[in-house]
Design a protein around this motif. Structure first.
Motif, mmCIF file in Angstrom:
data_model
loop_
_atom_site.group_PDB
_atom_site.id
_atom_site.type_symbol
_atom_site.label_atom_id
_atom_site.label_comp_id
_atom_site.label_asym_id
_atom_site.label_seq_id
_atom_site.Cartn_x
_atom_site.Cartn_y
_atom_site.Cartn_z
ATOM 1 N N GLY A 1 -6.221 49.609 -2.588
ATOM 2 C CA GLY A 1 -6.648 49.092 -3.877
ATOM 3 C C GLY A 1 -6.337 50.016 -5.038
ATOM 4 O O GLY A 1 -6.112 49.566 -6.166
ATOM 5 N N LYS A 2 -6.313 51.316 -4.776
ATOM 6 C CA LYS A 2 -6.037 52.291 -5.840
ATOM 7 C C LYS A 2 -4.618 52.157 -6.389
ATOM 8 O O LYS A 2 -4.295 52.701 -7.457
ATOM 9 N N LEU A 3 -3.757 51.412 -5.709
ATOM 10 C CA LEU A 3 -2.385 51.230 -6.174
ATOM 11 C C LEU A 3 -2.271 50.170 -7.270
ATOM 12 O O LEU A 3 -1.216 49.986 -7.848
ATOM 13 N N ARG A 4 -3.364 49.458 -7.534
ATOM 14 C CA ARG A 4 -3.422 48.497 -8.653
ATOM 15 C C ARG A 4 -2.363 47.403 -8.524
ATOM 16 O O ARG A 4 -1.510 47.202 -9.392
ATOM 17 N N HIS A 5 -2.427 46.661 -7.452
ATOM 18 C CA HIS A 5 -1.461 45.590 -7.201
ATOM 19 C C HIS A 5 -1.585 44.499 -8.269
ATOM 20 O O HIS A 5 -2.644 44.287 -8.851
ATOM 21 N N ARG A 6 -0.477 43.813 -8.496
ATOM 22 C CA ARG A 6 -0.382 42.870 -9.607
ATOM 23 C C ARG A 6 0.180 41.528 -9.167
ATOM 24 O O ARG A 6 0.949 41.451 -8.211
ATOM 25 N N ILE A 7 -0.177 40.486 -9.904
ATOM 26 C CA ILE A 7 0.540 39.217 -9.814
ATOM 27 C C ILE A 7 1.244 39.016 -11.146
ATOM 28 O O ILE A 7 0.621 39.041 -12.211
ATOM 29 N N GLU A 8 2.560 38.867 -11.064
ATOM 30 C CA GLU A 8 3.377 38.687 -12.257
ATOM 31 C C GLU A 8 3.406 37.207 -12.654
ATOM 32 O O GLU A 8 3.748 36.363 -11.850
ATOM 33 N N HIS A 9 2.998 36.935 -13.855
ATOM 34 C CA HIS A 9 2.941 35.619 -14.512
ATOM 35 C C HIS A 9 1.576 34.959 -14.376
ATOM 36 O O HIS A 9 1.004 34.551 -15.380
ATOM 37 N N ALA A 10 1.055 34.800 -13.140
ATOM 38 C CA ALA A 10 -0.261 34.183 -12.969
ATOM 39 C C ALA A 10 -0.393 32.977 -13.899
ATOM 40 O O ALA A 10 -1.361 32.838 -14.633
ATOM 41 N N GLN A 11 0.568 32.091 -13.823
ATOM 42 C CA GLN A 11 0.760 31.102 -14.885
ATOM 43 C C GLN A 11 -0.114 29.861 -14.751
ATOM 44 O O GLN A 11 -0.756 29.451 -15.716
ATOM 45 N N VAL A 12 -0.128 29.248 -13.586
ATOM 46 C CA VAL A 12 -0.980 28.078 -13.344
ATOM 47 C C VAL A 12 -1.835 28.406 -12.123
ATOM 48 O O VAL A 12 -1.319 28.528 -11.014
ATOM 49 N N VAL A 13 -3.133 28.563 -12.345
ATOM 50 C CA VAL A 13 -4.036 29.046 -11.294
ATOM 51 C C VAL A 13 -5.303 28.199 -11.307
ATOM 52 O O VAL A 13 -5.809 27.851 -12.380
#
Length: 554
Positions: free
Chosen positions: A380-392
């Motif tokens: 978790g310390k690596l700060r994972h990301r979702i790019e765009h997260a556009q329609v959720v």
């Protein structure tokens, strides 16, 4: 919004136990910055040491007293803000688009074909004609263009033009032939060959199907790569970007970044993401993540993966069928098991994982996989990301906070997509689309970018879109779903401190505070006294990185 005026803030003592010596004094500025307390602070002067770090920020008299003998730069009251950070762009893609044919301004199919014809005439030596930027929605075509239409203006050599979002390509017949694509060629996993009612391949390839043509396109030479990078860096500096997160690169690009950073030729900081976990990842990850290089000018500690395609080409993976095409759900690029395996490989090597996900099914798949692998890797310390997260879906938006995933979003995607997004997903699903306010309200840190060259790299277009939910013409009146808008302070934060946080760099970048790098820009207006409708017109006068100017408007 009333900023706090900062009288003087000093840097920590150097390792020698004395205050670092100031070499540059930025004075008579109308300066703004956010600080660690999320306060908007105003200042008049800033002292910078000979390494490019900030020593002191505050009023002119106090800071000048701490900077005896420093070179004084009188900004004559012009506005200074922290250098802006684009948390999702494609550096070499931007350079390519500027060198090749840019179709983003074309307003019709005929207009685009005329541009291709002129480009072909002007480039008789080019074995392939390439470019990017077309958008059938802007053309109001009601369909994709065809190879037969492209053949009318260029048939003597292969022509290949990517859609504005980079998730579909338009080929002429010659390019299709070289790629071995016939009417009988099956759709690859994660891709689609567009066909007419008779099953004939029309010339447009979506997502993974693009690889069939891309595999035949000649690789760029090192000289071409250098020209591409130089062109892109010039534009990035002109836009006022002092740091960019490069969303997908490989061994050749890494080599150039390291060379440029070492030689002082990198005029913007680059936080790079390795494209995928295949051969490039295996080669680049042998020594583990590169957290910093050449005075924080370059970092290679993250990986870019893909879950699905894009909304405009109906490649974004949806849980239920598209509202304007009941025959498709879009495209998931990987099975759930494969997505888990890809993420696990990167996490186990210690890399931050950043996954492209646009549709609600794509986002759910990635959230599920990240949650599962976080338990197994404790990363978790690596700060994972979702790019765009556009329609959720609303339930999945909440999981960004509970799972601990950063939403990396692009405000101008909303204003570019509003001409078709609700048609694609309908009135209910649109409530979870481009939902910046919902993320902020639940406490998520939103990292903002542009996805250039899909959108313009101009960060003030993004700030304007974030605050107004309108395009540059002020449409629609009142904003598109304005309840999801940001305040100006929030928009500035998502392009500075929170973008830096998404790269583990909030202690060195993102604000103008002692001890941080002196990355800042001088602009032609006071953002906090400018009507919201005019924010997009903000111009950059100077761009400084590590205390040295890298761009000045002529």
């Amino acid at each position: 919004m009333r900023p706090i005026f900062l009288h003087c803030s000093l840097a920590v003592l150097s390792s020698l136990g004395a205050l670092a010596h100031a070499s540059t004094l930025i004075d008579n500025a109308n300066g703004y910055t956010l600080n660690a307390k999320n306060e908007l602070v105003q200042f008049r002067a800033m002292a910078i040491d000979d390494k490019g770090r900030i020593i002191a920020v505050g009023d002119s008299a106090d800071v000048a007293a701490k900077a005896p003998g420093a070179r004084r730069v009188d900004l004559q009251g012009r506005t200074v803000i922290p250098g802006l950070i684009d948390a999702h762009g494609h550096v070499f893609g931007l350079g390519d688009m500027m060198i090749r044919l840019d179709l983003s301004s074309t307003t019709s199919l005929d207009n685009a074909l005329a541009a291709v014809a002129n480009y072909a005439k002007a480039n008789p030596q080019s074995a392939w004609l390439q470019g990017r930027g077309w958008n059938q929605e802007v053309w109001k075509l009601g369909r994709f263009p065809t190879a037969a239409e492209l053949d009318k203006v260029v048939s003597d050599r292969p022509a290949w033009f990517e859609r504005v979002d980079g998730h579909a390509g338009w080929a002429n017949t010659r390019a299709m032939e070289l790629a071995g694509i016939t009417d009988k060629t099956p759709d690859p996993v994660g891709g689609k060959i567009m066909r007419d009612a008779n099953g004939k391949a029309t010339g447009v390839l979506v997502d993974a199907a693009m690889d069939l043509v891309n595999a035949k396109v000649p690789q760029r030479t090192e000289a071409e790569l250098r020209r591409t990078l130089d062109t892109s860096l010039d534009e990035i500096a002109r836009m006022g970007l002092t740091s960019v997160h490069d969303a997908g690169m490989g061994v050749a690009e890494d080599k150039l970044y390291r060379e440029y950073a070492s030689a002082g030729k990198l005029t913007a900081r680059v936080y790079a993401m390795i494209g995928g976990v295949g051969g490039d990842f295996d080669a680049l990850s042998k020594q583990g993540p590169l957290n910093t290089f050449a005075n924080d000018m370059y970092a290679l500690r993250s990986v870019k993966l893909y879950s699905d395609g894009a909304l405009g080409s109906r490649g974004a993976a949806m849980i239920s069928p598209y509202s304007d095409d009941k025959h498709t759900h879009g495209l998931l690029f990987n099975s759930d098991a494969k997505m888990n395996a890809l993420i696990a490989k990167a996490m186990r090597k210690g890399y931050q994982v950043n996954v492209h996900a646009i549709g609600d099914a794509g986002n759910r798949q990635v959230l599920n996989a990240l949650a599962d692998q976080l338990k197994k890797t404790n990363s978790g310390k690596l700060r994972h990301r979702i790019e765009h997260a556009q329609v959720v879906t609303p339930a999945d938006i909440a999981r960004f906070r509970t799972v601990g995933i950063i939403p990396s979003m692009q405000p101008t995607h909303a204003t570019s997509d509003m001409n078709m997004a609700e048609n694609r997903v309908g009135p209910e699903r649109i409530k979870g689309a481009y939902a910046w306010r919902t993320y902020l309200h639940q406490g998520s840190k939103v990292a903002c970018g542009s996805d250039f060259p899909v959108e313009s790299p101009n960060p003030f277009y993004g700030i304007h879109a974030a605050v107004t939910r309108q395009d540059a013409r002020g449409m629609p009146v009142g904003g598109w779903y304005p309840e999801q808008a940001m305040s100006l302070k929030e928009a500035l934060r998502c392009f500075t401190l929170d973008a830096a946080h998404a790269a583990h760099q909030e202690n060195m970048l993102g604000s103008l505070e002692p001890g941080k790098w002196a990355d800042f820009i001088v602009i032609d207006r006071d953002l906090f006294r400018t009507p919201e409708s005019e924010l997009y017109a903000t111009g950059v006068l100077q761009t400084w990185v590590a205390g040295r100017p890298v761009y000045e408007k002529k």
